[in-house]
Design a protein around this motif. Structure first.
Motif, PDB file in Angstrom:
ATOM      1  N   LEU B  26       0.837  -1.201   0.000  1.00  0.00           N
ATOM      2  CA  LEU B  26       0.000   0.000   0.000  1.00  0.00           C
ATOM      3  C   LEU B  26       0.874   1.255   0.000  1.00  0.00           C
ATOM      4  CD1 LEU B  26      -2.712   1.383   0.264  1.00  0.00           C
ATOM      5  CD2 LEU B  26      -2.757   0.836   2.686  1.00  0.00           C
ATOM      6  N   LEU B  27       1.805   1.343   0.957  1.00  0.00           N
ATOM      7  CA  LEU B  27       2.666   2.520   1.034  1.00  0.00           C
ATOM      8  C   LEU B  27       3.626   2.578  -0.158  1.00  0.00           C
ATOM      9  CD1 LEU B  27       3.510   2.630   4.866  1.00  0.00           C
ATOM     10  CD2 LEU B  27       1.613   3.671   3.643  1.00  0.00           C
ATOM     11  N   GLY B  28       4.057   1.404  -0.623  1.00  0.00           N
ATOM     12  CA  GLY B  28       4.928   1.349  -1.802  1.00  0.00           C
ATOM     13  C   GLY B  28       4.197   1.873  -3.032  1.00  0.00           C
ATOM     14  N   GLY B  29       2.907   1.565  -3.126  1.00  0.00           N
ATOM     15  CA  GLY B  29       2.091   2.043  -4.249  1.00  0.00           C
ATOM     16  C   GLY B  29       1.986   3.562  -4.235  1.00  0.00           C
ATOM     17  N   VAL B  30       1.769   4.114  -3.040  1.00  0.00           N
ATOM     18  CA  VAL B  30       1.661   5.573  -2.911  1.00  0.00           C
ATOM     19  C   VAL B  30       2.995   6.209  -3.298  1.00  0.00           C
ATOM     20  CG1 VAL B  30       1.311   7.468  -1.280  1.00  0.00           C
ATOM     21  CG2 VAL B  30      -0.137   5.432  -1.137  1.00  0.00           C
ATOM     22  N   ALA B  31       4.105   5.633  -2.800  1.00  0.00           N
ATOM     23  CA  ALA B  31       5.437   6.171  -3.130  1.00  0.00           C
ATOM     24  C   ALA B  31       5.676   6.099  -4.633  1.00  0.00           C
ATOM     25  CB  ALA B  31       6.507   5.371  -2.385  1.00  0.00           C
ATOM     26  N   PHE B  32       5.280   4.990  -5.247  1.00  0.00           N
ATOM     27  CA  PHE B  32       5.494   4.824  -6.689  1.00  0.00           C
ATOM     28  C   PHE B  32       4.671   5.848  -7.478  1.00  0.00           C
ATOM     29  CE2 PHE B  32       5.140   2.622 -10.815  1.00  0.00           C
ATOM     30  CZ  PHE B  32       6.480   2.310 -11.026  1.00  0.00           C
ATOM     31  N   LEU B  33       3.444   6.077  -7.017  1.00  0.00           N
ATOM     32  CA  LEU B  33       2.570   7.043  -7.712  1.00  0.00           C
ATOM     33  C   LEU B  33       3.121   8.468  -7.570  1.00  0.00           C
ATOM     34  CD1 LEU B  33      -0.207   7.509  -9.173  1.00  0.00           C
ATOM     35  CD2 LEU B  33      -1.161   7.952  -6.922  1.00  0.00           C
ATOM     36  N   LEU B  34       3.478   8.838  -6.327  1.00  0.00           N
ATOM     37  CA  LEU B  34       3.882  10.219  -6.062  1.00  0.00           C
ATOM     38  C   LEU B  34       5.305  10.530  -6.518  1.00  0.00           C
ATOM     39  CD1 LEU B  34       2.381  10.840  -2.500  1.00  0.00           C
ATOM     40  CD2 LEU B  34       1.369  11.335  -4.727  1.00  0.00           C
ATOM     41  N   ALA B  35       6.214   9.559  -6.433  1.00  0.00           N
ATOM     42  CA  ALA B  35       7.621   9.851  -6.734  1.00  0.00           C
ATOM     43  C   ALA B  35       8.087   9.319  -8.082  1.00  0.00           C
ATOM     44  CB  ALA B  35       8.514   9.281  -5.637  1.00  0.00           C
ATOM     45  N   VAL B  36       7.294   8.446  -8.701  1.00  0.00           N
ATOM     46  CA  VAL B  36       7.734   7.884  -9.992  1.00  0.00           C
ATOM     47  C   VAL B  36       6.733   8.205 -11.105  1.00  0.00           C
ATOM     48  CG1 VAL B  36       8.337   5.746 -11.214  1.00  0.00           C
ATOM     49  CG2 VAL B  36       9.001   6.027  -8.821  1.00  0.00           C
ATOM     50  N   VAL B  37       5.494   7.759 -10.942  1.00  0.00           N
ATOM     51  CA  VAL B  37       4.504   7.872 -12.029  1.00  0.00           C
ATOM     52  C   VAL B  37       4.161   9.321 -12.351  1.00  0.00           C
ATOM     53  CG1 VAL B  37       2.128   7.294 -12.683  1.00  0.00           C
ATOM     54  CG2 VAL B  37       3.550   5.593 -11.552  1.00  0.00           C
ATOM     55  N   ARG B  38       3.810  10.110 -11.317  1.00  0.00           N
ATOM     56  CA  ARG B  38       3.394  11.499 -11.561  1.00  0.00           C
ATOM     57  C   ARG B  38       4.542  12.360 -12.078  1.00  0.00           C
ATOM     58  NH1 ARG B  38      -2.309  12.846 -10.826  1.00  0.00           N
ATOM     59  NH2 ARG B  38      -1.768  14.746  -9.720  1.00  0.00           N
ATOM     60  N   PRO B  39       5.719  12.375 -11.420  1.00  0.00           N
ATOM     61  CA  PRO B  39       6.812  13.223 -11.940  1.00  0.00           C
ATOM     62  C   PRO B  39       7.261  12.801 -13.344  1.00  0.00           C
ATOM     63  CG  PRO B  39       7.310  12.485  -9.705  1.00  0.00           C
ATOM     64  CD  PRO B  39       6.118  11.724 -10.152  1.00  0.00           C
ATOM     65  N   THR B 159      11.156  -0.362   3.493  1.00  0.00           N
ATOM     66  CA  THR B 159      10.623  -1.602   2.910  1.00  0.00           C
ATOM     67  C   THR B 159       9.583  -1.270   1.836  1.00  0.00           C
ATOM     68  OG1 THR B 159      10.882  -2.595   5.091  1.00  0.00           O
ATOM     69  CG2 THR B 159       9.569  -3.833   3.506  1.00  0.00           C
ATOM     70  N   ALA B 160       8.699  -0.317   2.172  1.00  0.00           N
ATOM     71  CA  ALA B 160       7.625   0.036   1.229  1.00  0.00           C
ATOM     72  C   ALA B 160       8.193   0.652  -0.038  1.00  0.00           C
ATOM     73  CB  ALA B 160       6.660   1.002   1.914  1.00  0.00           C
ATOM     74  N   VAL B 161       9.132   1.597   0.157  1.00  0.00           N
ATOM     75  CA  VAL B 161       9.676   2.337  -0.987  1.00  0.00           C
ATOM     76  C   VAL B 161      10.506   1.434  -1.899  1.00  0.00           C
ATOM     77  CG1 VAL B 161      11.420   4.094  -1.501  1.00  0.00           C
ATOM     78  CG2 VAL B 161       9.601   4.602   0.099  1.00  0.00           C
ATOM     79  N   TRP B 162      11.190   0.464  -1.297  1.00  0.00           N
ATOM     80  CA  TRP B 162      12.029  -0.430  -2.105  1.00  0.00           C
ATOM     81  C   TRP B 162      11.241  -1.647  -2.590  1.00  0.00           C
ATOM     82  CZ3 TRP B 162      16.533  -3.849   0.160  1.00  0.00           C
ATOM     83  CH2 TRP B 162      17.211  -4.471  -0.888  1.00  0.00           C
ATOM     84  N   ILE B 163      10.740  -2.454  -1.644  1.00  0.00           N
ATOM     85  CA  ILE B 163      10.122  -3.735  -2.009  1.00  0.00           C
ATOM     86  C   ILE B 163       8.676  -3.570  -2.482  1.00  0.00           C
ATOM     87  CG2 ILE B 163       9.545  -6.048  -1.159  1.00  0.00           C
ATOM     88  CD1 ILE B 163      11.875  -5.634   0.909  1.00  0.00           C
ATOM     89  N   GLY B 164       7.893  -2.791  -1.711  1.00  0.00           N
ATOM     90  CA  GLY B 164       6.475  -2.606  -2.086  1.00  0.00           C
ATOM     91  C   GLY B 164       6.346  -1.955  -3.451  1.00  0.00           C
ATOM     92  N   VAL B 266      13.602  -8.616 -11.718  1.00  0.00           N
ATOM     93  CA  VAL B 266      12.744  -7.937 -10.731  1.00  0.00           C
ATOM     94  C   VAL B 266      11.730  -8.920 -10.139  1.00  0.00           C
ATOM     95  CG1 VAL B 266      10.931  -6.172 -10.472  1.00  0.00           C
ATOM     96  CG2 VAL B 266      13.055  -5.602 -11.616  1.00  0.00           C
ATOM     97  N   GLU B 267      11.251  -9.868 -10.957  1.00  0.00           N
ATOM     98  CA  GLU B 267      10.312 -10.887 -10.439  1.00  0.00           C
ATOM     99  C   GLU B 267      10.940 -11.638  -9.262  1.00  0.00           C
ATOM    100  OE1 GLU B 267       8.291 -11.768 -14.809  1.00  0.00           O
ATOM    101  OE2 GLU B 267       9.585 -13.277 -13.871  1.00  0.00           O
ATOM    102  N   ALA B 268      12.186 -12.084  -9.467  1.00  0.00           N
ATOM    103  CA  ALA B 268      12.878 -12.822  -8.397  1.00  0.00           C
ATOM    104  C   ALA B 268      13.130 -11.923  -7.195  1.00  0.00           C
ATOM    105  CB  ALA B 268      14.192 -13.377  -8.924  1.00  0.00           C
ATOM    106  N   GLU B 269      13.432 -10.647  -7.500  1.00  0.00           N
ATOM    107  CA  GLU B 269      13.723  -9.693  -6.427  1.00  0.00           C
ATOM    108  C   GLU B 269      12.466  -9.435  -5.578  1.00  0.00           C
ATOM    109  OE1 GLU B 269      16.220  -5.593  -6.082  1.00  0.00           O
ATOM    110  OE2 GLU B 269      15.720  -6.244  -8.077  1.00  0.00           O
ATOM    111  N   VAL B 270      11.305  -9.314  -6.244  1.00  0.00           N
ATOM    112  CA  VAL B 270      10.033  -9.103  -5.524  1.00  0.00           C
ATOM    113  C   VAL B 270       9.780 -10.291  -4.601  1.00  0.00           C
ATOM    114  CG1 VAL B 270       7.509  -9.045  -5.818  1.00  0.00           C
ATOM    115  CG2 VAL B 270       8.943  -7.585  -7.213  1.00  0.00           C
TER     116      VAL B 270
END
Lengths: 121, 535
Positions: B26-39, B159-164, B266-270
């Motif tokens: 959940l937190l990883g998704g928010v980080a991905f949206l705010l710091a990766v997808v939107r910018p 954990t969220a920012v990296w793995i999530g 990345v699959e193995a890493e997840v």
């Protein structure tokens, strides 16, 4: 839509996550007890002092006493002299083997149980 | 399901593990949206995918939290006169309840694309983080409470920012059609993940300083041993992550094939990342090493006596020589107060015999799998058949007090958590053996079927990583863990390397992976052959 393999990877990852974890809920550890485990005490009244490694919620923790005749009695927790310490008093003890069973709720939400066997002479 | 519901302690830990994983997602998704997808001004498809992922993770988190409240409440009420109303006044209930509210808030905000709703995701995430940290080890510490809470929050965030967030990158890479967009997403995620990994590691070191306290705590306590397992998984992730980092740098010149390789790794890493989260969930059920008394810690001599090589035990003591089994009701009742079942030397010899035969079977399977890589040894590809024997062996001998050897009935004996774990393990092995055999024989040609082995291998290893051994004292349990933890880690490595072997296009990495998993299997066999319970 998720691609099939991405979805499968997530499912596998969560399948692993949901696999059966360790059973022992061993968070709040009994550091020391009075009476001590397997000790012998005398008299009809014994003061109980249980010291844990973490803060416990006194209101939601319970003590029960397994008496020599197999009867189980609830023991009232009297006070929490300092964080992580519970005190109580056992009365009307007779000669024989007792087991004090404790169930504590640590302030992190973990519930742990244990027992303190002791003898009354 | 009545027998399963009685294993309520087990369900409680299970729910805790699930909520930790869903929180990271959940937190990883928010980080991905705010710091990766939107910018990165990613396409609408990617943004929608990300928002949908956040909503799904939020709902899953809510379900996990509800289960956690239910199971923890049930444990609290059982064996005491506390009512449900009393449970609602506890700190953990309030914290979990607020976490649910914040997750619902995140779910709602993820439904709208407006700037306000998107910005609101950030404070809501921080509030959810605070709620979950307030039910962590840190909350119950007597000393350094605030500092440990901050470190725990940083660890969760890392954990969220990296793995999530990595799970979202994986899904996004599968959907983008423009390789430029894929490159941008990957590079932005890569930078964010680096910060996340550094935060996670630094906070983890800080927490270890307080929770472990000394180097010897790492190998003399169960907490320390689990922490070593977590560090192993983390190092494996960092190794794969480092490979990806260099791959990302080369994306500008030849993106298409490199992106395929990147996705596979990345699959193995997840997978490794969520296994590390699982280990973290197991750690929450362990007393921190610093709280373990000297008499409950292993000594160097005890470790040497247990681990030095010796001839395996290939003959079993007779069934009649084992300690007489107690009634099932008695065993279940007793297991709630002491995690112990008495065992004597005959019981231990029985267990050693089981482990040594299991070791021999796995060693043979590993060697056959290695041989099957050579053209002249094609017959060796039927190596999974050996595992069917292992499953039968576990079912018959792992719990001799139960059916068919003991008096306790088959279905009712599921009430004992360790019996349930052994049988789930046996079932997983049968499923894996059947699939892999059909795949190797060419009867099952579907691509997905070949992935059952790595998935089951990792799942079985995860099961072992979290397996609790009933033993007479804490030390016995830890000594058993000394050999079970390496087996679990080798199993995870085998699963992930087989996954890469199957998924990666022809490359040096794929070639290494193809030899790594049979070697890991053989090593598992060797470790099991040296397993001992007797001094």
């Amino acid at each position: 839509m998720f691609t099939t393999w991405s979805l499968a990877t997530i499912v596998v990852a969560f399948g692993i996550m949901l696999s059966i974890p360790r059973v022992a809920l061993a968070h709040a550890v009994l550091v020391s007890s009075q009476p001590a485990v397997n000790s012998t005490v005398s008299g009809t009244e014994v003061a109980v002092l249980l010291k844990y490694n973490s803060r416990v919620d006194m209101e939601h923790s319970t003590l029960t006493l397994l008496e020599p005749d197999g009867k189980v009695e609830k023991v009232a927790i009297e006070s929490e002299p300092e964080p992580g310490v519970l005190s109580a008093k056992l009365t009307g003890l007779v000669k024989g083997a007792y087991v004090l069973r404790w169930q504590v709720l640590a302030t992190d939400g973990h519930i742990t149980r244990g027992k303190v066997p002791f003898q009354v002479e | 399901m009545i027998w399963f519901l009685r294993d309520i302690d087990l369900l409680s830990v299970l729910a805790r593990a699930a909520t930790l994983a869903f929180e990271a997602l959940l937190l990883g998704g928010v980080a991905f949206l705010l710091a990766v997808v939107r910018p990165a001004r990613a396409s609408g498809t990617v943004e929608d995918l990300c928002r949908r992922g956040i909503r799904m993770a939020a709902l899953a988190f809510v379900v996990g939290q509800l289960a956690l409240i239910t199971f923890s409440g049930a444990i609290l009420m059982s064996g005491s006169d506390l009512t449900f109303k009393d449970v609602t006044t506890t700190g953990f209930f309030r914290a979990d309840f607020f976490a649910i509210l914040f997750a619902i808030g995140l779910w709602s905000c993820a439904r709208f694309k407006s700037n306000k709703a998107t910005v609101a995701l950030f404070p809501l995430s921080l509030l959810l983080l605070a709620a979950t940290v307030s039910t962590s080890h840190a909350a119950a510490r007597i000393d350094h409470r605030v500092l440990l809470a901050i470190l725990t929050a940083a660890h969760h965030l890392g954990t969220a920012v990296w793995i999530g967030a990595m799970a979202y990158l994986l899904i996004s890479l599968g959907r983008v059609e423009d390789s430029n967009e894929a490159r941008q997403l990957t590079q932005r995620y890569s930078r964010m993940a680096l910060i996340g990994a550094a935060t996670l590691v630094l906070a983890g070191v800080g927490m270890a300083w307080f929770y472990v306290g000394s180097w010897s705590g790492m190998y003399t306590t169960a907490y320390g041993i689990m922490l070593v397992a977590k560090i192993f998984l983390l190092l494996a992730m960092i190794t794969l992550g480092a490979g990806n980092w260099f791959l990302v740098r080369r994306l500008a010149c030849d993106p298409e094939p490199l992106l395929v390789r990147l996705r596979r790794v990345v699959e193995a890493e997840v997978c490794l990342g969520f296994l590390a989260v699982l280990t973290a969930a197991s750690l929450t059920a362990q007393a921190p090493a610093i709280d373990v008394n000297a008499q409950d810690r292993l000594t160097s001599h005890e470790i040497y006596v247990r681990l030095h090589p010796e001839t395996p035990r290939m003959s079993s003591p007779p069934l009649t020589a084992l300690a007489a089994p107690s009634s099932l009701a008695e065993a279940v009742q007793d297991s709630q107060f002491v995690a112990t079942v008495g065992s004597d030397d005959i019981d231990r010899a029985w267990s050693e015999y089981n482990h040594h035969w299991a070791g021999l079977i796995v060693l043979i399977a590993g060697l056959l799998a290695l041989l099957s890589r050579y053209r002249t040894m094609r017959w060796a590809r039927f190596w999974p058949l050996t595992f069917a024997g292992l499953a039968v062996f576990i079912l018959l001998r792992a719990d001799p007090e139960n059916w068919p050897l003991g008096p306790r009935p088959f279905w009712q004996s599921f009430a004992a958590p360790d019996v349930l774990q052994h049988r789930v393990g046996a079932l997983l092995i049968v499923v894996f053996a059947a699939f892999e055999c059909a795949v190797q024989a060419g009867k099952l040609k579907a691509r997905w079927a070949s992935y059952v082995f790595p998935a089951m291998c990792a799942l079985g290893a995860a099961l072992l990583l979290t397996h609790e051994h009933s033993a007479k004292d804490v030390k016995e349990s830890m000594l058993a863990e000394l050999s079970h933890t390496p087996v679990a880690l080798l199993g995870i490595t085998a699963g992930c390397s087989r996954w890469l072997d199957l998924r990666l296009p022809r490359s040096r990495m794929a070639s290494i992976a193809s030899y790594l998993w049979p070697v890991c299997l053989a090593l598992v066999g060797i470790v099991l052959l040296n397993y001992r319970e007797l001094p």
